[in-house]
Design a protein around this motif. Sequence first.
Motif, PDB file in Angstrom:
ATOM      1  N   VAL A 524     -12.182   1.923  69.814  1.00 35.32           N
ATOM      2  CA  VAL A 524     -11.005   1.404  69.114  1.00 35.32           C
ATOM      3  C   VAL A 524      -9.978   0.990  70.157  1.00 35.32           C
ATOM      4  O   VAL A 524      -9.642   1.774  71.049  1.00 35.32           O
ATOM      5  CB  VAL A 524     -10.390   2.469  68.174  1.00 35.32           C
ATOM      6  N   TRP A 526      -6.260   0.347  70.606  1.00 31.53           N
ATOM      7  CA  TRP A 526      -5.056   0.717  69.838  1.00 31.53           C
ATOM      8  C   TRP A 526      -3.965   1.164  70.792  1.00 31.53           C
ATOM      9  O   TRP A 526      -4.237   1.855  71.782  1.00 31.53           O
ATOM     10  CB  TRP A 526      -5.379   1.861  68.879  1.00 31.53           C
ATOM     11  N   ILE A 575     -13.473  -1.922  67.522  1.00 32.03           N
ATOM     12  CA  ILE A 575     -12.473  -2.148  66.471  1.00 32.03           C
ATOM     13  C   ILE A 575     -11.134  -2.477  67.113  1.00 32.03           C
ATOM     14  O   ILE A 575     -10.646  -1.723  67.964  1.00 32.03           O
ATOM     15  CB  ILE A 575     -12.292  -0.894  65.582  1.00 32.03           C
ATOM     16  N   ALA A 577      -7.455  -2.328  66.448  1.00 30.57           N
ATOM     17  CA  ALA A 577      -6.463  -1.726  65.545  1.00 30.57           C
ATOM     18  C   ALA A 577      -5.129  -2.381  65.852  1.00 30.57           C
ATOM     19  O   ALA A 577      -4.476  -2.070  66.843  1.00 30.57           O
ATOM     20  CB  ALA A 577      -6.397  -0.216  65.748  1.00 30.57           C
ATOM     21  N   ALA A 685      -8.999   3.009  61.669  1.00 30.76           N
ATOM     22  CA  ALA A 685      -9.844   2.361  62.675  1.00 30.76           C
ATOM     23  C   ALA A 685     -10.934   3.296  63.177  1.00 30.76           C
ATOM     24  O   ALA A 685     -12.106   2.905  63.315  1.00 30.76           O
ATOM     25  CB  ALA A 685      -8.983   1.866  63.830  1.00 30.76           C
ATOM     26  N   ALA A 689     -15.033   2.788  62.665  1.00 36.42           N
ATOM     27  CA  ALA A 689     -16.009   2.816  63.758  1.00 36.42           C
ATOM     28  C   ALA A 689     -17.132   3.796  63.443  1.00 36.42           C
ATOM     29  O   ALA A 689     -18.321   3.489  63.614  1.00 36.42           O
ATOM     30  CB  ALA A 689     -15.317   3.188  65.072  1.00 36.42           C
TER      31      ALA A 689
END
Length: 793
Positions: A524, A526, A575, A577, A685, A689
């Motif tokens: 992720v 982020w 991902i 985010a 998120a 995943a």
Amino acid sequence: MSRFQVRKVAVLGAGVMGAQIAAHLVNVNVPVVLFDLPAKEGPKSGIALKAIDNLKKLKPAPLGTPDLASRIQPANYEEHLELLKGCDLIIEAIAERMDWKLDLYNKIAPFIAPHAIVASNTSGLSITKLSEALPEEIKPRFCGIHFFNPPRYMYLVELIPTPTTEAAYLDQLEGFVTSTVGKGVVRAKDTPNFIANRVGIAGMLATIHEAEKFGLSYDVVDDLTGKKFGRASSGTFRTADVVGLDTMAHVIKTLQDNLATDPFFPSYATPKVLAALIEKGALGQKTGAGFYKKEGKNILRLDPATASYVAGGGKADALVDRILKKPAAERIKLLRESTNPQAQFLWAILRDAFHYVAVHLADIADSAREIDFAMRWGFGSKQGPFELWQEAGWQQVATWIKEDIDAGKALCNAPLPAWVFDGRDGVHTPEGSWSAAQGKYLPRSSLPVYQRQHFPESVLGSGAVNPLTSGTELFKNDEVRVWTLDGEVVIASITAKLHLISPTVTEGLLKAVELAEAGYKGLVVWSPDDVFSAGANLEALMPVFMKSGAKGIAPEEKKLQDMMLRVRYATVPTIAAMRGIALGGGCELAVHCSQRVAAMETYVGLVEVGVGLVPGGGGLTYIARRAAEKGAATPTVDLLNFAKDGFQAAAMATVGTSALESRKLGYLLDSDVIVPNKDELLFVAINQAKAMFNAGYRAPAKTLFPVAGRSALATIKASLVGMRDGGFISAHDFHIASLIADVVCGGDVDAGTLVSEEYLMALERKHFCGLLEHPKTQERIMGMLQTGKPVRN
């Protein structure tokens, strides 16, 4: 956790607030029926219909995309009360008249479903008095709900229970408003104007009083009380104009009518200047004049001495500017001790604010945390008053306030409560925040909805963990931290300013993919603020360019593109985010991830033309690939039909002004997740995943795909010639747009030619580096680096 299921919401009242609450509900995919009185002419639901249509024209836009207006069902009280039976939540938002509201409650009561929650959106009427008009069986399900204007953008929602409101219903509503509607909930006591407007309007009145006392003009006050003071950029008087001076006067009147025994009551008097403006119909922004008036491009300010408008633009003194950049303790000490009238004014309004919240804490809020959050979320303050007081040194500031009260300098002579001087260092601790009413520290809410927030907003002194030092660190360089929160999913946080993508960031993201593939379920990307990434860090490449020119940039550009492909073809789901801005390289990083999880307020776009460049990190390659994927579903349609929208978005530097609009532009897909509450982004998120991994995720297969070719390129360039010759774009804009079209169409090849991502990225790279050598592009880059504003040449 169990969730309050809201299949449909009824909003009663199609005025400014009702219509915009309805708009935001459809933004977050909640079906809405919008009620108003039956129209005297035309369709019976004409009032609601007109309000719905008007939503498409308002700025700032209450709707994520204008077409969402069609999802609001218009209704009227004469024909459609039966519709209420299918609503799980009813929000009453009619005019602030107790008699009108009570009359409406009597009318709707027989049609309210036995489980439905009923809430009044009022800014200050007594919720308990309103509840008295309801049947006994509805009272446990009734409360106040106070959205701030504009509802889409303002994070604060106050919930106000009555003595008969059952806790379970209030908890359900808080969960819905937090997670589904995406707001920050503060529970308020049923006192006049609740928390934010009570403290905020009292503060504005104090500011007007102190400004008159120190002889400061409105523009200077707004410069002093804006961003540099840690408050909303609009300052005090500009905020009043935006809110509406009649609205402000209404809130003031609520204080006057209900708080006769308040020690601050004399300070609630309507300022003469406000009364005079209202009397002549100057109600602020909506009437074109208030404390300010716009004439052409000039913003004039009111001169109260002559009641005329004069040139504005006054600023804070340089000395005060310097003081405001100091740490809190030093800043407040210098303001208090300075002989500068502007500094004395700022100390006075701080003292007034601290004094007010200390005296009223027990009456209006469960704890100091509710007041600080209300002021941050409802009035745009960087810190709440208690947080700032605590940071500046609780006991020292308290002593200064007491001295001013004793000397008769304060707004009122009410002493500070005894608890202020009990030896404490502040009101916020890791244990909780101080409740003056209960005489103890109260922890934050433990409702299940808050388990979805890994790193919720916190108040100073609460001991909240820093996301960028949390979890288990796996790798770190100067601009990226790679870590895991649960041992299952890797998180990559870009820590560079504005999360700009530099060679160092590229290196960190490649390491994150490598680590995720080595033993985790996904990656992720982020970061814990309102920027996903503002794009590529051109400044970081400047030394390379100065030494080797464009040929030195080409290898760095290829490394960036290779990183994007590495993210796209990782063996575990990746991902993005996203919240806030995802521009240029930030947009390119997002579109190369397996999936995007975006907060509602996410603004996505390829904006490189602003610095005279083409997207160079695979953004144009993505547009061409998406066009091919769409074309495969309808092979009889010319590929140009699918490529032109993406071309136009990149060539015009169009930015989606919401996650919903970014989806329409193609930067988010229908399969991507939009999260209403920014603080739930990481939770969602990580779970996405895991879900993708557990479902047997496989990276997309590398394939060749068709491009639109030279015929489509010729068509696009013909339209660009018309724009250039018509004076709509400059010669350099024409040149850049032609290069964008060249990549999107696949270059000088036949229509339908199969190409690879690497082939298109090579074209991107070639044009990107070529433009770096162009004098007009260099002008744009230097202008942006020096001023932060685009150069039009």
